[in-house]
Design a protein around this motif. Sequence first.
Motif, short mmCIF file in Angstrom:
data_model
loop_
_atom_site.label_atom_id
_atom_site.label_comp_id
_atom_site.label_asym_id
_atom_site.label_seq_id
_atom_site.Cartn_x
_atom_site.Cartn_y
_atom_site.Cartn_z
N ARG A 3 44.07 32.20 55.36
CA ARG A 3 43.87 32.48 53.93
C ARG A 3 42.94 31.44 53.31
O ARG A 3 42.12 31.76 52.46
CB ARG A 3 45.24 32.47 53.24
CG ARG A 3 45.19 32.54 51.71
CD ARG A 3 44.68 33.87 51.21
NE ARG A 3 44.78 33.99 49.76
CZ ARG A 3 43.82 33.71 48.89
NH1 ARG A 3 42.66 33.26 49.32
NH2 ARG A 3 43.99 33.88 47.60
N ASP A 167 39.08 36.11 50.55
CA ASP A 167 39.54 37.46 50.88
C ASP A 167 39.37 38.40 49.69
O ASP A 167 40.27 39.12 49.29
CB ASP A 167 40.98 37.45 51.36
CG ASP A 167 41.91 36.67 50.44
OD1 ASP A 167 41.41 36.10 49.45
OD2 ASP A 167 43.12 36.63 50.71
N TRP A 168 38.17 38.35 49.09
CA TRP A 168 37.82 39.23 47.98
C TRP A 168 36.54 39.98 48.32
O TRP A 168 35.69 39.47 49.06
CB TRP A 168 37.59 38.42 46.70
CG TRP A 168 38.82 37.75 46.18
CD1 TRP A 168 39.32 36.53 46.56
CD2 TRP A 168 39.72 38.25 45.20
NE1 TRP A 168 40.47 36.26 45.86
CE2 TRP A 168 40.74 37.30 45.01
CE3 TRP A 168 39.75 39.43 44.44
CZ2 TRP A 168 41.79 37.47 44.11
CZ3 TRP A 168 40.79 39.60 43.53
CH2 TRP A 168 41.80 38.64 43.39
N VAL A 169 36.39 41.16 47.77
CA VAL A 169 35.18 41.94 47.99
C VAL A 169 34.72 42.49 46.64
O VAL A 169 35.53 42.97 45.83
CB VAL A 169 35.40 43.07 49.01
CG1 VAL A 169 36.49 44.03 48.55
CG2 VAL A 169 34.11 43.82 49.28
N VAL A 171 33.24 45.19 44.30
CA VAL A 171 33.20 46.66 44.38
C VAL A 171 32.45 47.30 43.23
O VAL A 171 32.14 48.49 43.27
CB VAL A 171 34.63 47.24 44.45
CG1 VAL A 171 35.31 46.83 45.75
CG2 VAL A 171 35.46 46.83 43.24
N ARG A 187 35.40 53.02 43.62
CA ARG A 187 35.88 52.01 44.57
C ARG A 187 36.88 51.07 43.90
O ARG A 187 37.90 50.71 44.48
CB ARG A 187 34.71 51.20 45.13
CG ARG A 187 33.81 51.95 46.09
CD ARG A 187 32.78 51.00 46.69
NE ARG A 187 33.41 49.99 47.54
CZ ARG A 187 32.77 48.91 48.00
NH1 ARG A 187 31.50 48.69 47.65
NH2 ARG A 187 33.40 48.04 48.77
N ALA A 191 41.00 50.88 44.85
CA ALA A 191 41.64 49.62 45.24
C ALA A 191 42.76 49.28 44.26
O ALA A 191 43.85 48.83 44.67
CB ALA A 191 40.61 48.50 45.28
N ALA A 196 45.75 46.50 44.87
CA ALA A 196 44.93 45.30 45.04
C ALA A 196 44.92 44.45 43.78
O ALA A 196 45.02 44.95 42.66
CB ALA A 196 43.50 45.69 45.40
N SER A 298 41.09 42.24 45.92
CA SER A 298 41.62 41.54 47.08
C SER A 298 41.63 42.46 48.29
O SER A 298 41.84 43.67 48.17
CB SER A 298 43.03 41.02 46.79
OG SER A 298 43.90 42.10 46.50
N GLN A 299 41.43 41.87 49.47
CA GLN A 299 41.44 42.65 50.71
C GLN A 299 42.80 42.57 51.38
O GLN A 299 43.52 41.60 51.23
CB GLN A 299 40.37 42.11 51.66
CG GLN A 299 38.96 42.22 51.10
CD GLN A 299 37.92 41.85 52.11
OE1 GLN A 299 37.56 42.64 52.98
NE2 GLN A 299 37.45 40.62 52.04
#
Length: 299
Positions: A3, A167-169, A171, A187, A191, A196, A298-299
């Motif tokens: 993490r 651990d973020w993307v 979108v 998207r 999520a 998320a 968050s993923q």
Amino acid sequence: MPRWTQVLELDAQRHVVSGETDALVAAVRSGADLRIGTGFRHNEHIDTSSEREELIREVMDFRVTYLLEDRWVAGIENLRMPIALPDGFGPRESMSFFLYNQDGHQAIARPFLDGAAPTGGPGVSAPNPWPDMPKYHELDAFDTETNAPSSNFIYDFEYFQYFVGADWVEVLAHESDGSVTSGSIDRLADAFAAGAEIKVAIRGLCADLQGSSSPVDHEVFVHLGACYYYTEEKRLMAAAHPVVRTRPAMPLGYGTESWDFGWLMPRTDGFVAGWLVDPHTLKFRREDRRYAIRWFVSQ
């Protein structure tokens, strides 16, 4: 993947001993969370009259992060109250808005919440020499006799360790009028519906605090709490966690009447409602503005 990943370490003189600032900047630009670890001696930082030389290790979470000119990172602790180690809290009810930069420069803004009358007005104050703390170097001080003192300083910690939770993307990104520049609302909505976490990067959030100084391009990253999605209109809005705003600069710090704190409600059409607090009076004000925003999940 763990993490948390350490991407940068500085020594007590704030020289890089491992990692690189570019990795820290790239991670925060991509939405990563930030934690910073330091170390100090009990009798140098907590109780200078003590003979106890024990090393205390500290790791702090910086839930509000700044990306300045796309090359400089700073973080602010937006939820911290004063701790008096090892037994409890400090003498006055307040917030402790500690601020750390990527090069080890630090700052503190402390809005007092106890309702005591101020003994003076805002303005530049004389820095405290801290003779009992030779590792504490107060660079400048402001508003010392008010209920919202602040200062910029360097404390020579044993080390500075910068950790990122990447651990973020991203979108969705849009301009201040809501026009989409990348990603899609679908998207983000998918999520969100899957549980998320969401955070935003708001460009230019502190531009109104810039004053007469040259503009500094900046994004402020803030976590969101309760989120709401209008399924037919396809518009999402959310209640953000508390945010601390300060005049953009490198290194980032505080100054007299150049910072505040409060709560935001961003929307995916660029609208942001603000409920902001004057730190000197604790009076709230409402203001609505539009910003370009990037949305992360968050993923």
